[in-house]
Motif scaffolding. Sequence first.
Motif, PDB file in Angstrom:
ATOM      1  N   ALA A 283     -10.524  64.511  45.424  1.00  0.00           N
ATOM      2  CA  ALA A 283     -10.563  63.051  45.492  1.00  0.00           C
ATOM      3  C   ALA A 283     -10.080  62.476  44.170  1.00  0.00           C
ATOM      4  N   PRO A 284      -9.269  61.422  44.200  1.00  0.00           N
ATOM      5  CA  PRO A 284      -8.766  60.848  42.948  1.00  0.00           C
ATOM      6  C   PRO A 284      -9.885  60.190  42.155  1.00  0.00           C
ATOM      7  N   VAL A 285      -9.727  60.189  40.842  1.00  0.00           N
ATOM      8  CA  VAL A 285     -10.689  59.530  39.970  1.00  0.00           C
ATOM      9  C   VAL A 285     -10.831  58.064  40.362  1.00  0.00           C
ATOM     10  N   SER A 286      -9.738  57.454  40.814  1.00  0.00           N
ATOM     11  CA  SER A 286      -9.790  56.044  41.207  1.00  0.00           C
ATOM     12  C   SER A 286     -10.801  55.795  42.319  1.00  0.00           C
ATOM     13  N   ALA A 287     -11.014  56.766  43.211  1.00  0.00           N
ATOM     14  CA  ALA A 287     -12.003  56.611  44.275  1.00  0.00           C
ATOM     15  C   ALA A 287     -13.411  56.553  43.697  1.00  0.00           C
ATOM     16  N   PHE A 288     -13.676  57.321  42.653  1.00  0.00           N
ATOM     17  CA  PHE A 288     -14.982  57.272  42.000  1.00  0.00           C
ATOM     18  C   PHE A 288     -15.156  55.941  41.277  1.00  0.00           C
TER      19      PHE A 288
ATOM     20  N   SER B  79       4.561  57.382  33.454  1.00  0.00           N
ATOM     21  CA  SER B  79       4.900  56.417  34.489  1.00  0.00           C
ATOM     22  C   SER B  79       3.702  55.551  34.835  1.00  0.00           C
ATOM     23  N   GLU B  80       3.943  54.273  35.097  1.00  0.00           N
ATOM     24  CA  GLU B  80       2.879  53.361  35.515  1.00  0.00           C
ATOM     25  C   GLU B  80       2.701  53.356  37.024  1.00  0.00           C
ATOM     26  N   GLU B  81       3.549  54.058  37.740  1.00  0.00           N
ATOM     27  CA  GLU B  81       3.453  54.100  39.194  1.00  0.00           C
ATOM     28  C   GLU B  81       2.276  54.963  39.638  1.00  0.00           C
ATOM     29  N   VAL B  82       1.639  54.551  40.732  1.00  0.00           N
ATOM     30  CA  VAL B  82       0.556  55.325  41.317  1.00  0.00           C
ATOM     31  C   VAL B  82       1.174  56.367  42.247  1.00  0.00           C
ATOM     32  N   PRO B  83       0.924  57.649  42.023  1.00  0.00           N
ATOM     33  CA  PRO B  83       1.514  58.684  42.896  1.00  0.00           C
ATOM     34  C   PRO B  83       1.115  58.483  44.353  1.00  0.00           C
ATOM     35  N   GLU B  84       2.006  58.877  45.242  1.00  0.00           N
ATOM     36  CA  GLU B  84       1.756  58.700  46.679  1.00  0.00           C
ATOM     37  C   GLU B  84       0.512  59.453  47.128  1.00  0.00           C
ATOM     38  N   ILE B  85       0.244  60.621  46.524  1.00  0.00           N
ATOM     39  CA  ILE B  85      -0.935  61.386  46.938  1.00  0.00           C
ATOM     40  C   ILE B  85      -2.222  60.653  46.588  1.00  0.00           C
ATOM     41  N   VAL B  86      -2.152  59.729  45.634  1.00  0.00           N
ATOM     42  CA  VAL B  86      -3.318  58.920  45.293  1.00  0.00           C
ATOM     43  C   VAL B  86      -3.423  57.722  46.223  1.00  0.00           C
ATOM     44  N   SER B  87      -2.320  57.005  46.402  1.00  0.00           N
ATOM     45  CA  SER B  87      -2.350  55.802  47.243  1.00  0.00           C
ATOM     46  C   SER B  87      -2.636  56.127  48.703  1.00  0.00           C
ATOM     47  N   SER B  88      -2.341  57.350  49.136  1.00  0.00           N
ATOM     48  CA  SER B  88      -2.572  57.723  50.528  1.00  0.00           C
ATOM     49  C   SER B  88      -3.976  58.281  50.775  1.00  0.00           C
TER      50      SER B  88
ATOM     51  N   THR C 217      -7.725  58.511  51.610  1.00  0.00           N
ATOM     52  CA  THR C 217      -8.673  57.721  52.391  1.00  0.00           C
ATOM     53  C   THR C 217     -10.025  58.397  52.373  1.00  0.00           C
ATOM     54  N   ALA C 218     -11.037  57.662  51.996  1.00  0.00           N
ATOM     55  CA  ALA C 218     -12.387  58.229  51.973  1.00  0.00           C
ATOM     56  C   ALA C 218     -12.871  58.458  53.399  1.00  0.00           C
ATOM     57  N   PRO C 219     -13.609  59.526  53.642  1.00  0.00           N
ATOM     58  CA  PRO C 219     -14.129  59.790  54.992  1.00  0.00           C
ATOM     59  C   PRO C 219     -15.223  58.797  55.366  1.00  0.00           C
ATOM     60  N   THR C 220     -15.483  58.702  56.642  1.00  0.00           N
ATOM     61  CA  THR C 220     -16.543  57.811  57.125  1.00  0.00           C
ATOM     62  C   THR C 220     -17.795  58.582  57.525  1.00  0.00           C
ATOM     63  N   GLU C 221     -17.668  59.906  57.595  1.00  0.00           N
ATOM     64  CA  GLU C 221     -18.822  60.732  57.923  1.00  0.00           C
ATOM     65  C   GLU C 221     -18.571  62.155  57.463  1.00  0.00           C
TER      66      GLU C 221
END
Length: 374
Positions: free
Chosen positions: A230-235, A194-203, A205-209
């Motif tokens: 953390a998703p690979v996309s965040a890296f 699937s080309e869709e981004v799973p909801e667990i990835v799109s949701s 959020t990186a922490p701020t502290e």
Amino acid sequence: ETTEAAGEAADEPEAGAETVTELSDSLYDFQVKIGDKVYQFPMYYQDFAADWTLGKNEDPEMGVGTNSYGSISFYKGDDRVSVDVINLGINQLPLNQCLVAGIDIDASYDFDVAATPVELPGGIVMGKSNFDDIKAAYGDPSDTYEGDLYTKYSYSKDYYEEVHFYVYKDDNTLKQVDMRNFVEPEGYDKGSVSEEVPEIVSSYTAPTELGDDLLAPQLEFCGDLYSLPAPVSAFLENGWELQDVEDGAYVAGRDLEFVDMMKNNQSVHFSVYNFTQDATAIENCFVRELEVGNYDSDALTLTLSGGFTLGAKKADLIAAAEEKGYACDEDGDYLNIYKTADTKIDNRAQFWFNKDEDPDTVASVAYRNEILPE
């Protein structure tokens, strides 16, 4: 929307397409003749179910994960067989879309071979043949097991490519056959990605502290904050680049892959996990563990919540853990900290101390968290 998986076979799978009417001469063709029908494994569930009735306690829509299998019962009249149903695709499938890759026929218990003859290659007939017949047909077995009621003779081509014959001692006849062939058939359609981004990835959020609890998921890695898993996309968003990964690369449902990523001339080996049931792109998989040691480049840094990093003191770590009521155990040069024995596998921090240099100062930090936020 879906795209074809890399290396996917033809659209029309060939497994089970041909109707086999005569037994072959080879045991390792994994065929059995039940009544007047020859079955060859693996075969499609629907082809097998055309002749047999699924047990009333079985659910044909039950999900089967990738590279997973289970045993279920089928009936025809008073006869029962147990079959191995396996999913060799890259996505979760319902039971009734999987392969039947093995069968267990037990004439000592719930199958009447007098009414429904069962024959195997080489003229071996259940309820009539003995070990001498089996050996004459197939040669010496790969393994022999002596039970109280029977002797089991195993013929193995490879792992999960095997046939077991149970010759019962009361009348020296073959009363049970257990056959498995967990091999992907030629032309098998493994599914699409699937080309869709799973909801667990799109949701995500990186922490701020950082937090104040050393087992909290927030950490700093090479100057950026992450919450593990953390998703690979965040890296990738923070400047890391995948190395030697082909276009269209994917990870099957609930599967693990190893990849290298590079940033600032530093290459790191990551294990990434697909939390979803279906195949997805590598960038939609998750990093669940990070580790940095004083043997690494100074450019690689890892700081856990609570501010613990390389150079931390063992006494301070133990005190912080005890304050939270966490468990600590020392295993050689390692200190492991976790909440409970039940959560140790899923969430823990591990610290290594180089006893030759300073047995009380952290020389490597590793953190693992497999628990997605609710």
